[in-house]
Motif scaffolding. Structure first.
Motif, mmCIF file in Angstrom:
data_model
loop_
_atom_site.group_PDB
_atom_site.id
_atom_site.type_symbol
_atom_site.label_atom_id
_atom_site.label_comp_id
_atom_site.label_asym_id
_atom_site.label_seq_id
_atom_site.Cartn_x
_atom_site.Cartn_y
_atom_site.Cartn_z
ATOM 1 N N MET A 1 0.667 -1.388 0.024
ATOM 2 C CA MET A 1 0.309 -0.291 -0.365
ATOM 3 C C MET A 1 0.592 1.210 0.230
ATOM 4 O O MET A 1 1.722 1.334 1.025
ATOM 5 N N LEU A 2 0.397 2.130 -0.696
ATOM 6 C CA LEU A 2 0.949 3.594 -1.043
ATOM 7 C C LEU A 2 -0.344 5.071 -0.655
ATOM 8 O O LEU A 2 -1.439 4.746 -0.380
ATOM 9 N N ASN A 3 0.836 5.384 1.018
ATOM 10 C CA ASN A 3 -0.341 6.588 1.089
ATOM 11 C C ASN A 3 -0.246 7.529 1.530
ATOM 12 O O ASN A 3 1.249 8.062 2.308
ATOM 13 N N ILE A 4 -0.223 8.469 1.124
ATOM 14 C CA ILE A 4 0.090 9.822 1.387
ATOM 15 C C ILE A 4 -0.745 10.791 1.421
ATOM 16 O O ILE A 4 -1.427 11.262 0.651
ATOM 17 N N ILE A 5 0.143 11.713 1.988
ATOM 18 C CA ILE A 5 -1.243 12.632 2.501
ATOM 19 C C ILE A 5 -0.458 13.974 2.891
ATOM 20 O O ILE A 5 0.797 14.197 2.797
ATOM 21 N N GLU A 6 -1.467 15.030 2.150
ATOM 22 C CA GLU A 6 -0.549 16.405 2.109
ATOM 23 C C GLU A 6 -1.920 17.289 2.087
ATOM 24 O O GLU A 6 -3.382 16.990 1.956
ATOM 25 N N ALA A 7 -2.007 18.979 2.250
ATOM 26 C CA ALA A 7 -1.984 19.675 2.016
ATOM 27 C C ALA A 7 -3.216 20.292 0.596
ATOM 28 O O ALA A 7 -2.412 19.937 -0.085
ATOM 29 N N GLU A 8 -4.126 20.316 0.985
ATOM 30 C CA GLU A 8 -4.736 20.371 -0.507
ATOM 31 C C GLU A 8 -4.902 22.069 -0.768
ATOM 32 O O GLU A 8 -5.370 22.447 -0.009
ATOM 33 N N ARG A 9 -4.302 22.095 -2.142
ATOM 34 C CA ARG A 9 -4.267 22.844 -2.601
ATOM 35 C C ARG A 9 -5.273 24.017 -2.486
ATOM 36 O O ARG A 9 -5.742 25.131 -2.685
ATOM 37 N N GLY A 10 -7.063 23.404 -3.114
ATOM 38 C CA GLY A 10 -8.313 24.331 -2.774
ATOM 39 C C GLY A 10 -8.806 24.475 -1.325
ATOM 40 O O GLY A 10 -10.248 24.368 -1.573
ATOM 41 N N CYS A 11 -8.464 24.463 -0.403
ATOM 42 C CA CYS A 11 -8.881 23.187 0.312
ATOM 43 C C CYS A 11 -9.744 24.529 1.207
ATOM 44 O O CYS A 11 -9.755 25.600 0.972
ATOM 45 N N ARG A 12 -10.599 24.195 2.008
ATOM 46 C CA ARG A 12 -11.281 25.277 2.813
ATOM 47 C C ARG A 12 -11.669 25.868 3.502
ATOM 48 O O ARG A 12 -10.537 25.376 4.250
ATOM 49 N N LEU A 13 -11.772 27.809 3.488
ATOM 50 C CA LEU A 13 -11.263 28.167 4.706
ATOM 51 C C LEU A 13 -11.657 27.317 6.346
ATOM 52 O O LEU A 13 -11.078 27.857 7.167
ATOM 53 N N ASP A 14 -12.780 27.331 6.310
ATOM 54 C CA ASP A 14 -12.923 26.927 7.797
ATOM 55 C C ASP A 14 -12.610 24.778 8.298
ATOM 56 O O ASP A 14 -12.286 25.212 9.073
ATOM 57 N N SER A 15 -12.045 24.442 7.280
ATOM 58 C CA SER A 15 -10.731 23.579 7.350
ATOM 59 C C SER A 15 -9.574 24.373 8.265
ATOM 60 O O SER A 15 -9.172 23.143 8.958
ATOM 61 N N VAL A 16 -9.441 24.831 7.245
ATOM 62 C CA VAL A 16 -8.067 25.726 7.905
ATOM 63 C C VAL A 16 -7.586 26.280 9.039
ATOM 64 O O VAL A 16 -6.782 26.113 10.341
ATOM 65 N N ARG A 17 -9.330 26.861 8.780
ATOM 66 C CA ARG A 17 -8.858 27.836 10.722
ATOM 67 C C ARG A 17 -9.162 26.440 11.587
ATOM 68 O O ARG A 17 -8.703 26.622 12.952
ATOM 69 N N ALA A 18 -9.756 25.023 11.394
ATOM 70 C CA ALA A 18 -9.578 24.329 12.576
ATOM 71 C C ALA A 18 -8.757 23.623 12.958
ATOM 72 O O ALA A 18 -7.966 23.678 13.839
ATOM 73 N N PHE A 19 -7.909 23.466 11.172
ATOM 74 C CA PHE A 19 -6.384 23.237 12.236
ATOM 75 C C PHE A 19 -4.920 23.719 12.292
ATOM 76 O O PHE A 19 -4.595 23.419 13.123
ATOM 77 N N VAL A 20 -5.477 25.084 11.841
ATOM 78 C CA VAL A 20 -4.515 26.070 13.267
ATOM 79 C C VAL A 20 -4.817 26.314 14.405
ATOM 80 O O VAL A 20 -4.245 26.933 14.574
ATOM 81 N N ASP A 21 -6.276 26.419 14.783
ATOM 82 C CA ASP A 21 -6.829 26.731 15.828
ATOM 83 C C ASP A 21 -6.584 25.364 16.255
ATOM 84 O O ASP A 21 -5.884 25.148 17.693
ATOM 85 N N ARG A 22 -5.617 24.174 16.439
ATOM 86 C CA ARG A 22 -4.338 23.789 17.152
ATOM 87 C C ARG A 22 -3.113 23.192 17.467
ATOM 88 O O ARG A 22 -2.580 22.976 18.061
ATOM 89 N N TRP A 23 -2.500 25.161 16.568
ATOM 90 C CA TRP A 23 -1.159 25.286 16.478
ATOM 91 C C TRP A 23 -1.215 25.584 17.820
ATOM 92 O O TRP A 23 -2.076 26.662 18.682
ATOM 93 N N ARG A 24 -0.086 25.000 18.718
ATOM 94 C CA ARG A 24 0.579 25.769 19.601
ATOM 95 C C ARG A 24 0.882 26.883 19.862
ATOM 96 O O ARG A 24 2.353 27.237 20.345
ATOM 97 N N ILE A 25 -0.120 27.922 19.462
ATOM 98 C CA ILE A 25 0.496 29.419 19.452
ATOM 99 C C ILE A 25 -0.381 29.894 20.391
ATOM 100 O O ILE A 25 -1.276 29.607 20.186
#
Ligand SMILES: C[S@@+](CC[C@H](N)C(=O)[O-])C[C@H]1O[C@@H](n2cnc3c(N)ncnc32)[C@H](O)[C@@H]1O
Length: 223
Positions: free
Chosen positions: A143-167
């Motif tokens: 099995m090959l499994n590659i995960i990466e940020a999607e170029r056209g990702c939704r803003l709400d998903s980015v917000r949820a992701f960045v909310d988990r950054w430890r800053i």
């Protein structure tokens, strides 16, 4: 050159440190689909190669859940390899880490049962070459499994992701802007992901969005 300006440069020690502390724990949420691979697909004693293993967060996650599998992590940045070795020192009998590039993997053909990679392909100077090199070392049926940020990702998903950054919260709007424009801009478009997998002539492959995250999973099985 800093990886901030040239995405194919190795992370410097300070960049590795910041990534490891601030972002990598949140990236584990993008890596959630790897659990399916680890629990449902890997046979007893399977050998995994993780490309762009960073500081070893995913390797540690897997080692805690499967005591029978072995994993080799490869990363371009020596500092990341040192970090991964320290994080995973409790499992050094079955977790190994090597500095190297996906473009020239130091392994014979057909020697791993699964290849995994999270948030690394955007840094590869030639993505299709890197994927072909992964397939070379993957065993038939693996099995090959590659995960990466999607170029056209939704803003709400980015917000949820960045909310988990430890800053501190005050830095989050700028981080959101930077991730959405620069990082996701270097990521993989869903159509490009499908085209890359088609170019590999895999008998089975698919591209799927990872729910609630800005990530894409590209997966396939070698003939
Ligand atoms: C964004 S970090 C992700 C690290 C880790 N996978 C995680 O999810 O926390 C990208 C990683 O890919 C590595 N990388 C970049 N170019 C690479 C290459 N050509 N071959 C192997 N690793 C590479 C970087 O050094 C870095 O550790």
């Amino acid at each position: 050159m800093s990886v901030l300006f040239d995405n194919t440069s190795p992370y410097r020690p300070i960049e590795s440190w910041i990534y490891d502390r601030v972002i990598a724990p949140a990236v584990m949420e993008l890596a959630r689909p790897m659990d399916r691979l680890v629990f449902d697909f890997l046979g007893d004693g399977a050998k995994i190669l993780e490309v762009g293993c960073g500081g070893g967060h995913l390797a540690e996650h897997i080692a805690k859940r499967r005591s029978d599998v072995s994993l080799c992590g490869v990363d371009l940045a020596l500092e990341q390899i040192h970090r991964a070795k320290r994080r995973c020192s409790a499992w050094q009998d079955r977790l190994t880490f090597l500095q190297g590039s996906v473009l020239d993997l130091a392994f014979p053909d057909n020697c791993f049962d699964a290849i995994i990679s999270v948030a690394s392909i955007k840094h590869w100077p030639d993505r299709v070459h890197g994927l072909r090199e992964c397939l070379r070392v993957l065993s038939p049926g693996g099995m090959l499994n590659i995960i990466e940020a999607e170029r056209g990702c939704r803003l709400d998903s980015v917000r949820a992701f960045v909310d988990r950054w430890r800053i501190p919260g005050v830095f989050k709007p700028l981080s959101l802007f930077w991730f959405r424009t620069r990082v996701a801009g270097l990521g993989v478009h869903i159509d490009e992901a499908a085209t890359m997998l088609e170019a590999l002539n895999l008998p089975e492959h698919r591209v799927e969005r990872i729910d609630g995250t800005p990530g894409l999973l590209m997966s396939g099985r070698k003939a």
